[in-house]
Scaffold this motif. Structure first.
Motif, PDB file in Angstrom:
ATOM      1  N   GLN A   1      -4.286   6.057  13.106  1.00 46.19           N
ATOM      2  CA  GLN A   1      -3.829   7.167  12.264  1.00 46.19           C
ATOM      3  C   GLN A   1      -4.038   6.828  10.783  1.00 46.19           C
ATOM      4  N   LEU A   2      -4.406   7.817   9.998  1.00 45.88           N
ATOM      5  CA  LEU A   2      -4.618   7.613   8.568  1.00 45.88           C
ATOM      6  C   LEU A   2      -3.312   7.240   7.880  1.00 45.88           C
ATOM      7  N   THR A   3      -3.408   6.354   6.898  1.00 43.75           N
ATOM      8  CA  THR A   3      -2.210   5.976   6.147  1.00 43.75           C
ATOM      9  C   THR A   3      -1.624   7.170   5.393  1.00 43.75           C
ATOM     10  N   ALA A   4      -2.475   8.138   5.033  1.00 43.29           N
ATOM     11  CA  ALA A   4      -2.000   9.315   4.305  1.00 43.29           C
ATOM     12  C   ALA A   4      -1.330  10.341   5.217  1.00 43.29           C
ATOM     13  N   ASP A   5      -1.502  10.202   6.540  1.00 46.64           N
ATOM     14  CA  ASP A   5      -0.928  11.160   7.484  1.00 46.64           C
ATOM     15  C   ASP A   5       0.498  10.728   7.811  1.00 46.64           C
ATOM     16  N   PHE A   6       1.391  10.849   6.833  1.00 47.88           N
ATOM     17  CA  PHE A   6       2.737  10.285   6.897  1.00 47.88           C
ATOM     18  C   PHE A   6       3.604  10.961   7.960  1.00 47.88           C
ATOM     19  N   TYR A   7       3.347  12.248   8.218  1.00 47.64           N
ATOM     20  CA  TYR A   7       4.122  12.988   9.209  1.00 47.64           C
ATOM     21  C   TYR A   7       3.360  13.170  10.524  1.00 47.64           C
ATOM     22  N   ALA A   8       2.267  12.426  10.686  1.00 43.91           N
ATOM     23  CA  ALA A   8       1.498  12.413  11.943  1.00 43.91           C
ATOM     24  C   ALA A   8       1.004  13.800  12.353  1.00 43.91           C
ATOM     25  N   TYR A   9       0.472  14.554  11.390  1.00 39.25           N
ATOM     26  CA  TYR A   9      -0.082  15.871  11.706  1.00 39.25           C
ATOM     27  C   TYR A   9      -1.257  15.785  12.675  1.00 39.25           C
ATOM     28  N   GLU A  10      -1.982  14.682  12.606  1.00 38.78           N
ATOM     29  CA  GLU A  10      -3.156  14.553  13.452  1.00 38.78           C
ATOM     30  C   GLU A  10      -2.803  14.568  14.934  1.00 38.78           C
ATOM     31  N   THR A  11      -1.578  14.188  15.279  1.00 39.65           N
ATOM     32  CA  THR A  11      -1.161  14.184  16.679  1.00 39.65           C
ATOM     33  C   THR A  11      -1.016  15.593  17.240  1.00 39.65           C
ATOM     34  N   LEU A  12      -1.062  16.607  16.389  1.00 35.31           N
ATOM     35  CA  LEU A  12      -0.978  17.986  16.857  1.00 35.31           C
ATOM     36  C   LEU A  12      -2.278  18.436  17.515  1.00 35.31           C
ATOM     37  N   LEU A  13      -3.361  17.725  17.298  1.00 35.33           N
ATOM     38  CA  LEU A  13      -4.631  18.078  17.936  1.00 35.33           C
ATOM     39  C   LEU A  13      -4.605  17.690  19.411  1.00 35.33           C
ATOM     40  N   PRO A  14      -5.116  18.558  20.291  1.00 35.59           N
ATOM     41  CA  PRO A  14      -5.291  18.148  21.689  1.00 35.59           C
ATOM     42  C   PRO A  14      -6.214  16.932  21.760  1.00 35.59           C
TER      43      PRO A  14
END
Length: 400
Positions: A11-24
């Motif tokens: 996960q990106l260090t800038a993705d503090f709230y883990a938005y990327e995990t919302l992707l299937p």
């Protein structure tokens, strides 16, 4: 498809709230493919060509081999079915966090040009042009902005189209047209002299009367080949007029979608700038310790992370509105105005953390700082997008 909300190892260090995990999971694999391409293949090309004001043609081959073009379009590209707007936006972010120019090259082709044909063309036109564009065997461009007009393009377009039987004759000029110096298909917007409505035309490379000259001397987006186009009695068959575009209202639907893409691109720029500043703050030594341990530096980093996180959350919901079909002009306009303003703050704070090194290209941050100014201005200035939102929330138009 499954989605996990657990933190991801890469996960990106800038993705503090883990938005990327919302992707299937299947869509995140495509995002990681884009991330690897940008990190391993594209980034080594960036600074040298940015300094030389040169577009490296090998980028076309890299993207062609990646199979990442055409993903948003049902029936085109390697992925079936079409991907979500959340993935399309996150991929625009991902590309821009490495380089905004490269992201713009891809976005002009895969977004503005292909979406104009997908949305504005009939089925025969989509089948004729989009397969080769999805394979990146043919490159597209989008020609709307003019030398004497920008924000007033809806009512002030000077490029004209005159019908002669089954042929249209185009005359006028366009400016700031990305990819146009080498594009195979250029979507040109012109005002029909008979009904005064804007229509779209696909002009193929080599058409007599079409001339695209590279704009020199830019301080931003130096890898993008922006062109000034001159159209002198350019003859286009009726079969190459986008059949579903009958007025600027139809064009506005295209701009609504692409404006949200620019907001994602702005998120990518501030994400990349924040990551550069964070890495530098961890390593740079002053007064015997890393500057990341100083209160004022931490303040700049936290404010930057707040901007990134807030912007990312806004854009996630914007993508959901697009996917649900309740997406309006004011939604994309608010995102473009807000996110680009926050981007401007982050690149300034990030460059500040670098001190004098922040003006050196070798540290990358200077490129982000310069490119941010272009993103802030195109696809509608902050002021114009503010007026679109203002009209929506008050019911009163403040346009003059």
């Amino acid at each position: 498809m499954t989605t996990t909300m657990e933190p991801l190892e890469d996960q990106l260090t800038a993705d503090f709230y883990a938005y990327e995990t919302l992707l299937p999971d299947d869509e995140r694999k495509l995002l990681l493919k884009a991330r690897a391409l940008m990190r391993d293949e594209v980034k080594p090309l960036v600074n040298e060509n940015w300094a030389k004001d040169k577009f490296p043609k090998e980028l076309i081959t890299l993207f062609r081999d990646s199979g990442l073009a055409g993903l948003p379009y049902e029936g085109y590209g390697e992925h079936r079915p079409a991907v979500s707007n959340l993935l399309s936006g996150t991929m625009a972010m991902e590309m821009a966090r490495t380089d905004a120019s490269v992201s713009t090259f891809f976005g002009v082709h895969n977004g503005l040009a292909m979406y104009s044909i997908y949305s504005g063309g009939d089925q025969e036109q989509r089948d004729r042009w989009l397969p080769a564009m999805a394979a990146m065997d043919k490159i597209g461009a989008f020609a709307m902005t003019e030398p004497l007009g920008g924000s007033d393009v809806a009512g002030g377009m000077r490029t004209t189209a005159r019908r002669e039987g089954d042929t249209w004759v185009l005359n006028g000029a366009k400016k700031w047209i990305g990819n146009a110096t080498f594009a195979d298909y250029v979507v040109v917007w012109a005002r029909d002299v008979d009904d005064n409505h804007v229509k779209g035309f696909v002009v193929e490379k080599g058409t007599p009367g079409f001339d695209a000259a590279k704009i020199e001397g830019k301080i931003a987006f130096r890898i993008v080949e922006n062109a000034e186009i001159t159209l002198t009695d350019v003859r286009v068959p009726e079969a190459d007029r986008l059949q579903n575009i009958n007025s600027f209202r139809d064009v506005a639907e295209i701009l609504r979608a692409t404006r949200s893409g620019v907001a994602w691109q702005a998120l990518g720029v501030m994400t990349g700038a924040y990551e550069l500043a964070l890495d530098y703050a961890r390593e740079r030594q002053q007064f015997g310790r890393p500057i990341g341990g100083f209160q004022l530096v931490q303040d700049l980093l936290v404010k930057s992370l707040g901007n990134v996180t807030a912007s990312w959350g806004m854009l996630v919901q914007l993508a959901r509105l697009q996917d649900s079909g309740v997406f309006r002009d004011e939604h994309s306009s608010l995102a473009k105005a807000f996110v680009t303003s926050r981007m401007r703050e982050v690149v300034a704070w990030s460059r500040e953390i670098f001190g004098g090194n922040g003006i050196l290209l070798e540290h990358d941050i200077a490129r982000f700082f310069a490119d941010a100014e272009a993103i802030y201005s195109f696809e509608g200035t902050r002021e114009m997008n503010t007026l679109i939102v203002g009209k929506a929330i008050t019911g009163r138009s403040a346009f003059v």
